[in-house]
Design a protein around this motif. Structure first.
Motif, PDB file in Angstrom:
ATOM      1  N   MET A 171       0.833  -1.209   0.000  1.00  0.00           N
ATOM      2  CA  MET A 171       0.000   0.000   0.000  1.00  0.00           C
ATOM      3  C   MET A 171       0.863   1.251   0.000  1.00  0.00           C
ATOM      4  N   ARG A 172       1.912   1.242   0.792  1.00  0.00           N
ATOM      5  CA  ARG A 172       2.805   2.405   0.837  1.00  0.00           C
ATOM      6  C   ARG A 172       3.466   2.650  -0.522  1.00  0.00           C
ATOM      7  N   ARG A 173       3.869   1.574  -1.203  1.00  0.00           N
ATOM      8  CA  ARG A 173       4.459   1.725  -2.541  1.00  0.00           C
ATOM      9  C   ARG A 173       3.435   2.269  -3.533  1.00  0.00           C
ATOM     10  N   ALA A 174       2.208   1.751  -3.451  1.00  0.00           N
ATOM     11  CA  ALA A 174       1.153   2.228  -4.356  1.00  0.00           C
ATOM     12  C   ALA A 174       0.878   3.710  -4.125  1.00  0.00           C
ATOM     13  N   ILE A 175       0.798   4.110  -2.867  1.00  0.00           N
ATOM     14  CA  ILE A 175       0.543   5.508  -2.541  1.00  0.00           C
ATOM     15  C   ILE A 175       1.695   6.395  -2.984  1.00  0.00           C
ATOM     16  N   ALA A 176       2.919   5.933  -2.780  1.00  0.00           N
ATOM     17  CA  ALA A 176       4.085   6.713  -3.216  1.00  0.00           C
ATOM     18  C   ALA A 176       4.059   6.913  -4.729  1.00  0.00           C
ATOM     19  N   GLY A 177       3.659   5.882  -5.461  1.00  0.00           N
ATOM     20  CA  GLY A 177       3.565   5.992  -6.916  1.00  0.00           C
ATOM     21  C   GLY A 177       2.491   6.979  -7.339  1.00  0.00           C
ATOM     22  N   ILE A 178       1.323   6.902  -6.712  1.00  0.00           N
ATOM     23  CA  ILE A 178       0.232   7.827  -7.029  1.00  0.00           C
ATOM     24  C   ILE A 178       0.661   9.252  -6.716  1.00  0.00           C
ATOM     25  N   GLN A 179       1.236   9.441  -5.548  1.00  0.00           N
ATOM     26  CA  GLN A 179       1.658  10.776  -5.113  1.00  0.00           C
ATOM     27  C   GLN A 179       2.708  11.358  -6.047  1.00  0.00           C
ATOM     28  N   SER A 180       3.707  10.567  -6.406  1.00  0.00           N
ATOM     29  CA  SER A 180       4.772  11.103  -7.269  1.00  0.00           C
ATOM     30  C   SER A 180       4.245  11.416  -8.670  1.00  0.00           C
ATOM     31  N   ARG A 181       3.364  10.551  -9.210  1.00  0.00           N
ATOM     32  CA  ARG A 181       2.789  10.836 -10.535  1.00  0.00           C
ATOM     33  C   ARG A 181       1.965  12.112 -10.514  1.00  0.00           C
ATOM     34  N   LEU A 182       1.142  12.267  -9.481  1.00  0.00           N
ATOM     35  CA  LEU A 182       0.330  13.485  -9.394  1.00  0.00           C
ATOM     36  C   LEU A 182       1.208  14.727  -9.288  1.00  0.00           C
ATOM     37  N   ASN A 183       2.223  14.673  -8.423  1.00  0.00           N
ATOM     38  CA  ASN A 183       3.082  15.839  -8.247  1.00  0.00           C
ATOM     39  C   ASN A 183       3.877  16.155  -9.508  1.00  0.00           C
ATOM     40  N   GLU A 184       4.291  15.143 -10.256  1.00  0.00           N
ATOM     41  CA  GLU A 184       4.990  15.388 -11.522  1.00  0.00           C
ATOM     42  C   GLU A 184       4.055  16.035 -12.540  1.00  0.00           C
ATOM     43  N   GLU A 185       2.830  15.534 -12.614  1.00  0.00           N
ATOM     44  CA  GLU A 185       1.889  16.031 -13.614  1.00  0.00           C
ATOM     45  C   GLU A 185       1.367  17.430 -13.308  1.00  0.00           C
ATOM     46  N   ILE A 186       1.282  17.802 -12.037  1.00  0.00           N
ATOM     47  CA  ILE A 186       0.741  19.125 -11.711  1.00  0.00           C
ATOM     48  C   ILE A 186       1.833  20.162 -11.493  1.00  0.00           C
ATOM     49  N   ASP A 187       3.083  19.771 -11.546  1.00  0.00           N
ATOM     50  CA  ASP A 187       4.190  20.691 -11.315  1.00  0.00           C
ATOM     51  C   ASP A 187       4.109  21.858 -12.298  1.00  0.00           C
ATOM     52  N   GLY A 188       3.996  23.057 -11.767  1.00  0.00           N
ATOM     53  CA  GLY A 188       3.959  24.257 -12.596  1.00  0.00           C
ATOM     54  C   GLY A 188       2.583  24.577 -13.169  1.00  0.00           C
ATOM     55  N   SER A 189       1.592  23.771 -12.873  1.00  0.00           N
ATOM     56  CA  SER A 189       0.241  24.009 -13.380  1.00  0.00           C
ATOM     57  C   SER A 189      -0.476  25.017 -12.492  1.00  0.00           C
ATOM     58  N   ASP A 190      -1.464  25.667 -13.073  1.00  0.00           N
ATOM     59  CA  ASP A 190      -2.325  26.492 -12.232  1.00  0.00           C
ATOM     60  C   ASP A 190      -3.344  25.560 -11.551  1.00  0.00           C
ATOM     61  N   PRO A 191      -4.032  26.030 -10.536  1.00  0.00           N
ATOM     62  CA  PRO A 191      -4.951  25.157  -9.795  1.00  0.00           C
ATOM     63  C   PRO A 191      -6.027  24.488 -10.659  1.00  0.00           C
ATOM     64  N   ALA A 192      -6.520  25.168 -11.670  1.00  0.00           N
ATOM     65  CA  ALA A 192      -7.555  24.572 -12.531  1.00  0.00           C
ATOM     66  C   ALA A 192      -6.992  23.400 -13.328  1.00  0.00           C
TER      67      ALA A 192
END
Length: 127
Positions: A27-48
């Motif tokens: 579960m911790r590995r799955a969460i780390a993967g989800i978290q890192s993908r989200l943070n990579e994809e939203i990096d530099g994006s506006d909130p919308a």
């Protein structure tokens, strides 16, 4: 924009009968993967834009939770314990809740999800 931080809820971990901690590690590995993908994809994006990315992730998590939920009666019918299916289902539901706890994201995420409902052809009102 701050990073998204997710964690394994204590209630989910405590529900696991796993003495060696393998399920918790998974579960911790799955969460780390989800978290890192989200943070990579939203990096530099506006909130919308970030909300659109997170809304996609929420939809995937809802689908995963639904899949695990469907396993529960089937496992019981076969005489198997559904505890891991229940734990994973609850994990995905809890992760969705954790995403909404990010103040900078919650309103935009609601707005994006409501937009998708209307965009899919569901009209909330004709007034």
């Amino acid at each position: 924009m701050p990073d998204i931080e997710l964690g394994v809820p204590r209630g989910v971990v405590e529900s696991l009968p796993d003495e060696d901690g393998t399920a918790e590690q998974d579960m911790r590995r799955a969460i780390a993967g989800i978290q890192s993908r989200l943070n990579e994809e939203i990096d530099g994006s506006d909130p919308a834009e970030a909300a659109a990315v997170v809304a996609d992730a929420v939809e995937r998590m809802e689908a995963q939770a639904s899949t695990y939920h469907e396993f529960v009666p089937e496992l019981r019918a076969w005489g198997q314990s559904p505890i891991y299916a229940i734990a994973w289902r609850n994990l995905y539901v809890e992760l969705i809740g954790q995403l909404y706890e990010h103040e900078w994201l919650a309103d935009e995420l609601d707005r994006e999800r409501n937009f998708r409902l209307v965009d899919d052809g569901i009209r909330l009102s004709d007034l």
